[in-house]
Write a protein that holds these residues in place. Structure first.
Motif, mmCIF file in Angstrom:
data_model
loop_
_atom_site.group_PDB
_atom_site.id
_atom_site.type_symbol
_atom_site.label_atom_id
_atom_site.label_comp_id
_atom_site.label_asym_id
_atom_site.label_seq_id
_atom_site.Cartn_x
_atom_site.Cartn_y
_atom_site.Cartn_z
ATOM 1 N N UNK A 27 0.812 -1.215 0.000
ATOM 2 C CA UNK A 27 0.000 0.000 0.000
ATOM 3 C C UNK A 27 0.850 1.270 0.000
ATOM 4 N N UNK A 28 1.910 1.362 0.816
ATOM 5 C CA UNK A 28 2.742 2.568 0.761
ATOM 6 C C UNK A 28 3.352 2.804 -0.622
ATOM 7 N N UNK A 29 3.754 1.734 -1.295
ATOM 8 C CA UNK A 29 4.312 1.877 -2.640
ATOM 9 C C UNK A 29 3.251 2.384 -3.608
ATOM 10 N N UNK A 30 2.053 1.819 -3.519
ATOM 11 C CA UNK A 30 0.967 2.277 -4.404
ATOM 12 C C UNK A 30 0.633 3.738 -4.138
ATOM 13 N N UNK A 31 0.596 4.116 -2.872
ATOM 14 C CA UNK A 31 0.288 5.511 -2.537
ATOM 15 C C UNK A 31 1.360 6.453 -3.079
ATOM 16 N N UNK A 32 2.608 6.016 -3.007
ATOM 17 C CA UNK A 32 3.717 6.832 -3.521
ATOM 18 C C UNK A 32 3.518 7.143 -4.999
ATOM 19 N N UNK A 33 3.199 6.112 -5.790
ATOM 20 C CA UNK A 33 3.061 6.331 -7.228
ATOM 21 C C UNK A 33 1.741 7.008 -7.581
ATOM 22 N N UNK A 34 0.708 6.758 -6.808
ATOM 23 C CA UNK A 34 -0.548 7.476 -7.037
ATOM 24 C C UNK A 34 -0.344 8.975 -6.821
ATOM 25 N N UNK A 35 0.462 9.327 -5.819
ATOM 26 C CA UNK A 35 0.762 10.741 -5.571
ATOM 27 C C UNK A 35 1.550 11.367 -6.710
ATOM 28 N N UNK A 36 2.232 10.529 -7.500
ATOM 29 C CA UNK A 36 2.987 11.025 -8.658
ATOM 30 C C UNK A 36 2.102 11.177 -9.897
ATOM 31 N N UNK A 37 0.847 10.779 -9.772
ATOM 32 C CA UNK A 37 -0.087 11.000 -10.873
ATOM 33 C C UNK A 37 -0.322 9.827 -11.792
ATOM 34 N N UNK A 38 0.071 8.614 -11.376
ATOM 35 C CA UNK A 38 -0.196 7.442 -12.198
ATOM 36 C C UNK A 38 -1.136 6.497 -11.465
ATOM 37 N N UNK A 39 -1.704 5.557 -12.198
ATOM 38 C CA UNK A 39 -2.625 4.588 -11.604
ATOM 39 C C UNK A 39 -1.840 3.512 -10.870
ATOM 40 N N UNK A 40 -2.307 3.147 -9.691
ATOM 41 C CA UNK A 40 -1.660 2.094 -8.907
ATOM 42 C C UNK A 40 -2.715 1.139 -8.384
ATOM 43 N N UNK A 41 -2.451 -0.147 -8.500
ATOM 44 C CA UNK A 41 -3.413 -1.168 -8.106
ATOM 45 C C UNK A 41 -2.692 -2.334 -7.450
ATOM 46 N N UNK A 42 -3.355 -3.062 -6.569
ATOM 47 C CA UNK A 42 -2.739 -4.271 -6.015
ATOM 48 C C UNK A 42 -2.867 -5.468 -6.949
ATOM 49 N N UNK A 43 -3.615 -5.321 -8.049
ATOM 50 C CA UNK A 43 -3.939 -6.452 -8.924
ATOM 51 C C UNK A 43 -3.057 -6.469 -10.172
#
Length: 252
Positions: A27-43
């Motif tokens: 989740x922290x990794x996904x949040x990091x990249x979502x904050x950069x403006x790209x889509x992030x998913x666990x799937x």
């Protein structure tokens, strides 16, 4: 490496952020990249579905598991697969992904972590069902993230140790020279800056002139001078031999 690739893609002008999707269980990794403006998913399946290029960038022992998990959503006629994992063979990928006698256009790719700064040295190996337009697509993509070489799978281990591992070897020289600079009287940060700029200058000189490194060295060394004395001391300690032995060890 996956994170470094994503950062490089975000910084490049080649792909729009809205067209980049990363999958990660953290989740922290996904949040990091979502904050950069790209889509992030666990799937992994959601990330792979509908993409033009699917990059699997995981530890080598996880490649089979990840590929099999996305196999059913891959479009073998429309998508290109890129696998970034040292030591994983094209034959193994072919076996894992074989479906009704078909395979997906696949590339083995080895960048280095400087891809995050658009300065990677990337090796690209075309594997199954690859057409010239597929190769052009993948080379253009990674050219936007540094320099590329199209090579054969038999050369990939050597490329990995020379450039992917090699960036660590270069950093070890920076550390050693910086520590030497401290012993010579500079503060640690000053010494590091001096060494980094000197390395940058050496690279720029070689690129601009096309000189062989030894010819460039001849421009610096004078008979009985301090440069040749320093070089000879390094060689007495096995400098060149140690570098070559380290590279060969990494390629085994």
């Amino acid at each position: 490496m996956g994170g470094a690739m994503a950062e490089g893609l975000i910084k490049s002008d080649y792909i729009q952020n809205e067209d980049i999707c990363v999958a990660d269980p953290s989740r922290p990794t996904r949040d990091k990249f979502a904050d950069m403006g790209i889509t992030a998913t666990p799937s992994n399946q959601l990330a792979a579905q509908g993409a033009d290029v699917v990059c699997v960038v995981v530890k080598p022992w996880l490649v089979e598991q990840v590929l099999k998990s996305i196999k059913d959503v891959l479009d073998y006629d429309q998508q290109i697969l890129v696998v970034v994992a040292a030591g994983v063979k094209g034959d193994a990928i072919r076996e894992w992904l074989a479906r009704d006698g078909k395979t997906i256009p696949t590339f083995l790719v080895i960048p280095n972590i400087a891809i995050a700064q658009l300065q990677s040295m990337t090796f690209i190996v075309p594997c199954d069902d690859v057409q010239p337009h597929h190769t052009e697509c993948i080379k253009t993509l990674f050219d936007a993230l540094g320099k590329t070489i199209i090579t054969e799978e038999s050369h990939l281990a050597a490329g990995t140790t020379l450039a992917s591992c090699g960036i660590a070897y270069a950093m070890r020289y920076v550390r050693a020279a910086s520590e030497g600079g401290v012993e010579l009287g500079f503060k640690a940060d000053e010494a590091k800056q001096i060494v980094m700029q000197t390395m940058r200058g050496a690279v720029e000189l070689l690129q601009a002139t096309g000189l062989h490194p030894e010819a460039a060295i001849d421009l610096v060394t004078t008979p009985g001078g301090v440069t040749i004395k320093g070089l000879n001391e390094m060689e007495h300690a096995g400098f060149t031999s140690s570098v070559i032995r380290g590279l060969k060890a990494g390629a085994r």
